[in-house]
Design a protein around this motif. Structure first.
Motif, PDB file in Angstrom:
ATOM      1  N   ALA A  54       0.585  -1.023   0.138  1.00 38.03           N
ATOM      2  CA  ALA A  54      -0.008  -0.024   0.268  1.00 38.03           C
ATOM      3  C   ALA A  54       1.374   1.627  -0.008  1.00 38.03           C
ATOM      4  CB  ALA A  54      -1.229  -0.066   1.238  1.00 38.03           C
ATOM      5  N   ARG A  55       0.331   2.841  -0.307  1.00 40.25           N
ATOM      6  CA  ARG A  55       0.601   3.709  -0.451  1.00 40.25           C
ATOM      7  C   ARG A  55       1.385   3.884   0.949  1.00 40.25           C
ATOM      8  NH1 ARG A  55       0.863   8.893  -2.680  1.00 40.25           N
ATOM      9  NH2 ARG A  55       1.010  10.698  -0.603  1.00 40.25           N
ATOM     10  N   GLY A  56       3.540   4.575   0.676  1.00 37.84           N
ATOM     11  CA  GLY A  56       3.557   4.505   2.278  1.00 37.84           C
ATOM     12  C   GLY A  56       4.894   3.272   2.513  1.00 37.84           C
ATOM     13  N   VAL A  57       3.852   2.396   2.355  1.00 37.44           N
ATOM     14  CA  VAL A  57       4.222   1.178   2.557  1.00 37.44           C
ATOM     15  C   VAL A  57       6.306   1.117   2.151  1.00 37.44           C
ATOM     16  CG1 VAL A  57       4.926  -1.370   2.407  1.00 37.44           C
ATOM     17  CG2 VAL A  57       3.217  -0.607   2.785  1.00 37.44           C
ATOM     18  N   LEU A  58       7.831   1.180   2.761  1.00 40.42           N
ATOM     19  CA  LEU A  58       8.523   1.053   2.610  1.00 40.42           C
ATOM     20  C   LEU A  58       8.770  -0.219   2.403  1.00 40.42           C
ATOM     21  CD1 LEU A  58      11.627   4.079   2.599  1.00 40.42           C
ATOM     22  CD2 LEU A  58      11.638   1.419   3.173  1.00 40.42           C
ATOM     23  N   ARG A  59       9.693  -0.624   1.695  1.00 39.98           N
ATOM     24  CA  ARG A  59      10.701  -2.533   1.546  1.00 39.98           C
ATOM     25  C   ARG A  59      12.235  -2.061   1.127  1.00 39.98           C
ATOM     26  NH1 ARG A  59       6.926  -7.461   1.289  1.00 39.98           N
ATOM     27  NH2 ARG A  59       4.567  -6.655   1.034  1.00 39.98           N
ATOM     28  N   GLY A  60      12.466  -2.593   2.402  1.00 42.36           N
ATOM     29  CA  GLY A  60      14.027  -2.310   2.361  1.00 42.36           C
ATOM     30  C   GLY A  60      14.823  -1.220   3.564  1.00 42.36           C
ATOM     31  N   LEU A  61      16.212  -1.794   3.158  1.00 36.76           N
ATOM     32  CA  LEU A  61      17.437  -1.200   2.197  1.00 36.76           C
ATOM     33  C   LEU A  61      17.883  -3.094   2.636  1.00 36.76           C
ATOM     34  CD1 LEU A  61      18.838   2.010   2.084  1.00 36.76           C
ATOM     35  CD2 LEU A  61      17.493   1.367   0.601  1.00 36.76           C
ATOM     36  N   PRO A 140      17.566 -16.405   3.672  1.00 37.95           N
ATOM     37  CA  PRO A 140      17.763 -15.927   5.004  1.00 37.95           C
ATOM     38  C   PRO A 140      18.223 -16.022   6.227  1.00 37.95           C
ATOM     39  CG  PRO A 140      15.683 -17.893   5.269  1.00 37.95           C
ATOM     40  CD  PRO A 140      16.810 -18.020   4.015  1.00 37.95           C
ATOM     41  N   GLU A 141      19.229 -17.074   6.300  1.00 35.80           N
ATOM     42  CA  GLU A 141      20.552 -16.857   7.008  1.00 35.80           C
ATOM     43  C   GLU A 141      21.909 -15.871   6.410  1.00 35.80           C
ATOM     44  OE1 GLU A 141      19.600 -19.089   5.670  1.00 35.80           O
ATOM     45  OE2 GLU A 141      21.140 -19.426   3.747  1.00 35.80           O
ATOM     46  N   HIS A 142      21.992 -15.785   4.925  1.00 39.65           N
ATOM     47  CA  HIS A 142      22.095 -14.076   4.563  1.00 39.65           C
ATOM     48  C   HIS A 142      21.760 -13.012   4.065  1.00 39.65           C
ATOM     49  CE1 HIS A 142      24.641 -18.389   3.991  1.00 39.65           C
ATOM     50  NE2 HIS A 142      25.785 -17.644   3.890  1.00 39.65           N
ATOM     51  N   ASP A 143      20.875 -13.381   4.527  1.00 36.08           N
ATOM     52  CA  ASP A 143      19.603 -11.830   4.427  1.00 36.08           C
ATOM     53  C   ASP A 143      19.918 -10.895   5.003  1.00 36.08           C
ATOM     54  OD1 ASP A 143      15.847 -10.906   4.454  1.00 36.08           O
ATOM     55  OD2 ASP A 143      17.762 -10.773   3.359  1.00 36.08           O
ATOM     56  N   ARG A 144      20.028  -9.055   4.476  1.00 42.20           N
ATOM     57  CA  ARG A 144      21.312  -8.507   5.450  1.00 42.20           C
ATOM     58  C   ARG A 144      20.220  -7.127   5.362  1.00 42.20           C
ATOM     59  NH1 ARG A 144      22.598 -12.555   7.720  1.00 42.20           N
ATOM     60  NH2 ARG A 144      24.286 -13.053   8.584  1.00 42.20           N
ATOM     61  N   GLY A 145      20.904  -6.309   6.216  1.00 41.26           N
ATOM     62  CA  GLY A 145      19.717  -4.711   5.293  1.00 41.26           C
ATOM     63  C   GLY A 145      20.907  -3.439   5.669  1.00 41.26           C
ATOM     64  N   GLN A 165       5.670   3.242   5.629  1.00 40.37           N
ATOM     65  CA  GLN A 165       5.753   1.928   7.254  1.00 40.37           C
ATOM     66  C   GLN A 165       6.504   1.143   6.526  1.00 40.37           C
ATOM     67  OE1 GLN A 165       1.493   0.094   6.305  1.00 40.37           O
ATOM     68  NE2 GLN A 165       0.852   2.678   5.326  1.00 40.37           N
ATOM     69  N   THR A 166       6.554   0.403   7.423  1.00 39.17           N
ATOM     70  CA  THR A 166       8.588  -0.432   7.421  1.00 39.17           C
ATOM     71  C   THR A 166       7.849  -1.659   8.175  1.00 39.17           C
ATOM     72  OG1 THR A 166       9.766   0.230   9.053  1.00 39.17           O
ATOM     73  CG2 THR A 166       9.783   0.993   6.405  1.00 39.17           C
ATOM     74  N   SER A 167       8.230  -2.957   7.980  1.00 35.00           N
ATOM     75  CA  SER A 167       8.172  -4.005   9.197  1.00 35.00           C
ATOM     76  C   SER A 167       9.500  -3.013   9.894  1.00 35.00           C
ATOM     77  CB  SER A 167       8.490  -5.455   8.580  1.00 35.00           C
ATOM     78  OG  SER A 167      10.737  -5.487   8.121  1.00 35.00           O
ATOM     79  N   ASP A 168       8.928  -4.422  11.144  1.00 29.78           N
ATOM     80  CA  ASP A 168       9.725  -3.904  12.386  1.00 29.78           C
ATOM     81  C   ASP A 168      11.183  -4.308  12.015  1.00 29.78           C
ATOM     82  OD1 ASP A 168       6.824  -5.197  14.488  1.00 29.78           O
ATOM     83  OD2 ASP A 168       7.452  -3.652  13.781  1.00 29.78           O
ATOM     84  N   LYS A 169      10.983  -5.456  11.417  1.00 33.29           N
ATOM     85  CA  LYS A 169      12.976  -5.981  10.851  1.00 33.29           C
ATOM     86  C   LYS A 169      13.487  -4.877  10.271  1.00 33.29           C
ATOM     87  CE  LYS A 169      13.452  -7.569   7.435  1.00 33.29           C
ATOM     88  NZ  LYS A 169      14.100  -9.431   6.336  1.00 33.29           N
TER      89      LYS A 169
END
Ligand SMILES: Cc1cn([C@H]2C[C@H](O)[C@@H](COP(=O)(O)OP(=O)(O)O[C@H]3O[C@H](C)C(=O)[C@H](O)[C@H]3O)O2)c(=O)[nH]c1=O
Length: 196
Positions: A54-61, A140-145, A165-169
């Motif tokens: 949805a609008r405002g969702v930011l996935r990353g980095l 997933p064990e190599h997933d970084r940000g 809006q972002t995920s808690d992660k």
């Protein structure tokens, strides 16, 4: 299609040739030969992903650290986003710098994000369907940000902070400086051979 190196030349923008007629339109959404010639890498995309936001969702980095680093060929099939690639190769003349691209269902532009870069996007339309190819499987064990709001990156996400809006992660990711100081091995070296 037109393929243009960006301010960080390893990142390229793809503008497909769209053929419109009374029925609608057609365009080639991926040409391995053209992209390999433009990037100088053999490319073996082996997974496609899709997300709806949805609008405002930011996935990353986000990025995956070696040996599961991923190149990404990203595009928007519905909606409008700001897409961002950040150079996280230690020793690179553009380390910590980023490229922004406006990708939407109108311009049908795509961005090639090479291995060695962190990637993220923010949705400006009511919703956006984001789809992309990757050339290494999900690990997933190599997933970084790194943090999308890292002041040193100075990324203009074009929406007020209160609308993002972002995920808690993602909201808890470290700055690039913190990661460089505490876990440089999770980043990349500029001279590192990331492609075969
Ligand atoms: C990335 C990925 C995720 N997942 C599962 C793991 C979670 O249960 C769920 C959502 O994952 P995540 O919150 O990491 O999804 P995004 O926040 O959209 O992550 C992506 O967003 C940014 C923009 C990126 O560039 C990366 O490709 C990727 O990190 O899908 C999978 O099963 N396979 C996958 O390849």
């Amino acid at each position: 299609m037109k393929i243009t190196p960006q301010a960080i030349p390893e990142v390229v923008l793809i503008e497909p040739k769209v053929f419109g007629d009374a029925r609608g339109y057609f365009f080639e959404s991926y040409r391995q030969d053209a992209l390999e010639a433009a990037t100088g890498h053999r490319l073996h995309f082996m997974q496609d992903n899709e997300s709806l936001s949805a609008r405002g969702v930011l996935r990353g980095l986000h990025y995956q650290q070696a040996p599961y680093a991923q190149s990404k060929l990203v595009r928007v099939v519905s909606g409008d986003v700001i897409d961002v690639a950040v150079d996280i190769r230690i020793g690179s003349p553009t380390f910590g710098q980023h490229v922004c691209a406006r990708l939407n269902s109108d311009n049908k532009h795509q961005l090639f994000v090479p291995r060695g870069f962190a990637h993220g996007f923010i949705v400006l339309s009511e919703t956006a369907i984001f789809t992309y190819k990757v050339d290494n499987p999900y690990a997933p064990e190599h997933d970084r940000g790194i943090s999308y709001s890292d002041p040193a990156l100075a990324i203009d996400w074009q929406l007020p902070k209160e609308q993002i809006q972002t995920s808690d992660k993602d909201g808890a990711l470290p700055t690039l400086k913190d990661r460089l100081e505490s876990a440089p091995e999770t980043l990349f070296q500029y001279e590192q051979a990331l492609y075969d």
